[in-house]
Design an enzyme around this catalytic site. Structure first.
Site, mmCIF file in Angstrom:
data_model
loop_
_atom_site.group_PDB
_atom_site.id
_atom_site.type_symbol
_atom_site.label_atom_id
_atom_site.label_comp_id
_atom_site.label_asym_id
_atom_site.label_seq_id
_atom_site.Cartn_x
_atom_site.Cartn_y
_atom_site.Cartn_z
ATOM 1 N N ASN A 66 -4.440 5.282 3.576
ATOM 2 C CA ASN A 66 -5.655 4.777 4.205
ATOM 3 C C ASN A 66 -6.866 5.542 3.681
ATOM 4 O O ASN A 66 -7.048 5.595 2.452
ATOM 5 C CB ASN A 66 -5.574 4.723 5.733
ATOM 6 N N ASP A 67 -7.682 6.125 4.480
ATOM 7 C CA ASP A 67 -9.026 6.585 4.111
ATOM 8 C C ASP A 67 -9.067 7.381 2.801
ATOM 9 O O ASP A 67 -8.274 8.302 2.602
ATOM 10 C CB ASP A 67 -9.586 7.490 5.202
#
Length: 584
Positions: A66-67
């Site tokens: 993710n991020d």
């Protein structure tokens, strides 16, 4: 070729009512992001399925990401740290994975940089940022989760060996945590520190995202030595009814320049951008304004909406974005995470992977000073191979033209449309003023014949159009001006029977004065399961994730279409097949 299907006013009314039902039943719906599946977090991939895996976007060999964390340029090397589950293809077991590159396109995967190992991050090593300190020393500040209740603190890590060109090993000193929330702060909503900047007073500053009573907040902390941090009396900025903020980003931008700036830049002709990721809505919005350094307050311009209906970095599947200053090319670059939209966890487990990073984009201030422009970094063009070119082709209502000679499942397409008149533009229904652009696109999709539009590209299409993802414009006549709707409509993107699959009609409005120049440009990056599109030179950006069953590999087709009564001219079209980037 007759386009899509014929229209009738009765069918259009039924379609309108049906779409309103969909809008009301799906209001505030967000695609899956950090859903927690404890029983699946450590289900390691037995195999990795290549169908729908991207070829020139960043993704690790397997499992969940993710991020993008703390991207930075250091001593000739680009570093990308990112949230990663080394044990499975759903969110969980999050560590800081680490990859390096010489060009932001081809990457070498390294061992993890940061992972839970101390009492101050035993339950999680979440997002953060990097800062280059004086004497050219990089430091990372990140969020540590200290207990099973998700209480959060801010920690730091430094390279173990600055002579290692890849900075493979990072250490977490024992004087962590650096910042512990006081009693006025929600300890479970206290995360994602920004890159630090130094003020004229010689103090370092960072922002940390938080929330108080549905008000998103960018808490401000100051430090003289980067070790002892004191919370300011007031946040740098906050906004009511936005919910919890995540992954804030704060940086200066120059007027009338393509150049980027370091966050500590002090000079004239500068505005500031504050970007926040909205935890509830799952999109990134931003404002442009002035940073009043003497009182450490950020004041947005009057025009942008400071909230859910404000300017977005991307109007599609794009979240937790992070910028960094690249001194080697004097530019600011933004990364963003694009999650999967086949939202059942079993899909990720079977595939063996989940999530990609969007193509890095150069970001700068538009000439008007009212919004940002984003454009894929120029290094991406090194992956272009076979090329198709087209000039001055006219498309009447209902016409569709196939672009042949390239791989339509991996392509970079740039097209400039023009039209001779605005007279055919449809009236903008005043009732739509309170709707999101995405909702208007659901009502006025590509099959609904119009006046000036819809026209654009049909990407990842099967031969007989059982599947397709159109990216298009539609021009409306509003009360005092024209409104330009840009859509990336995934509703017909897949024949796969999966009720949980998120197939929205993503959309945003494009701020262009068509009365001066009756032209609109579009660029789309097509990569098996992602379509990243840039309207009007990057004023409006939309990322869609799609999962065709027929339109894959060599069976994917690319078309240009017009379904409006106004004839559209393709002034120029340049399309390239794309090579795969190297991931070692």
């Amino acid at each position: 070729m007759e386009l899509f299907m014929k229209n009738s006013s009765l069918w259009g009314l039924k379609f309108y009512l049906f779409c309103l039902f969909i809008i009301l039943s799906n209001i505030n719906r967000a695609f899956a992001s950090h859903n927690i599946f404890l029983d699946l977090q450590s289900s390691s991939a037995i195999s990795v399925k290549n169908v729908h895996r991207t070829r020139f976007h960043f993704q690790p060999p397997k499992h969940w990401i993710n991020d993008p964390n703390a991207p930075m340029y250091y001593n000739g090397v680009y570093h990308l740290f990112y949230q990663y589950n080394p044990k499975g293809s759903v969110w969980g077991n999050i560590i800081w994975a680490h990859s390096v590159s010489k060009d932001l396109i081809n990457w070498i995967h390294l061992e993890p940089a940061i992972y839970p190992s101390k009492k101050f991050d035993k339950y999680g090593t979440w997002s953060g940022s990097s800062t280059i300190l004086p004497n050219n020393k990089p430091v990372i500040i990140y969020t540590g989760v200290v207990d099973s209740y998700n209480n959060q603190v801010q920690n730091y890590a430094i390279p173990a060996n600055l002579s290692d060109p890849f900075l493979r090993k990072w250490i977490k000193p024992n004087n962590n945590p650096l910042i512990v929330p006081d009693n006025s702060i929600n300890r479970t909503e206290f995360r994602d520190p920004t890159t630090a900047w130094m003020g004229q007073d010689g103090l370092w500053r960072i922002l940390i995202a938080s929330m108080r009573k549905h008000r998103g907040m960018a808490l401000l902390y100051r430090s003289r030595d980067f070790m002892k941090w004191i919370k300011a009396q007031h946040p740098l900025h906050s906004s009511t009814n936005t919910g919890n903020w995540e992954c804030p980003d704060f940086f200066p931008v120059l007027f009338n320049s393509t150049n980027g700036l370091d966050v500590s830049y002090r000079g004239k002709n500068v505005k500031y951008v504050l970007k926040n990721s909205l935890d509830v809505a799952r999109f990134d919005y931003y404002t442009i304004g002035m940073y009043h350094t003497k009182i450490d307050r950020y004041i947005p311009n009057n025009n942008p909406i400071d909230g859910w209906k404000g300017l977005r970095i991307d109007y599609g599947n794009f979240y937790a974005s992070k910028t960094f200053y690249d001194p080697s090319r004097n530019r600011r670059v933004i990364w963003g995470w694009s999650n999967e939209s086949d939202v059942l966890p079993d899909d990720e487990i079977k595939k063996g992977w989940a999530g990609i990073q969007g193509i890095p984009r150069q970001v700068r201030l538009n000439l008007s000073g009212k919004q940002l422009l984003q454009w894929p970094i120029e290094e991406l063009e090194t992956l272009r191979k076979q090329k198709v070119q087209l000039n001055n082709k006219r498309l009447s209502k209902g016409e569709m033209f196939e672009v042949k000679g390239i791989s339509a499942s991996q392509a970079d397409v740039e097209v400039l449309f023009s039209f001779s008149s605005l007279n055919e533009a449809e009236q903008f229904d005043p009732r739509w003023a309170d709707l999101y652009a995405q909702d208007v696109c659901a009502i006025k999709g590509p099959t609904i014949q119009g006046g000036l539009g819809p026209f654009g590209l049909v990407t990842l299409a099967s031969k007989n159009l059982e599947e397709y993802t159109p990216v298009f414009f539609r021009v409306f006549k509003a009360q005092k001006s024209y409104k330009i709707l840009m859509c990336s409509d995934a509703r017909r993107s897949s024949m796969r029977q999966n009720e949980a699959m998120y197939k929205p009609s993503f959309a945003g409005y494009v701020d262009v004065d068509l009365e001066d120049m009756k032209k609109l440009s579009l660029r789309s990056l097509i990569d098996n399961s992602v379509v990243e599109s840039f309207g009007a030179g990057g004023k409006t950006c939309i990322t869609s994730r799609v999962y065709p069953t027929l339109a894959i590999y060599d069976n994917a087709h690319l078309f240009v279409f017009n379904n409006g009564s106004e004839t559209i001219t393709i002034e120029t079209l340049n399309a390239w097949g794309m090579d795969a980037c190297k991931m070692n």
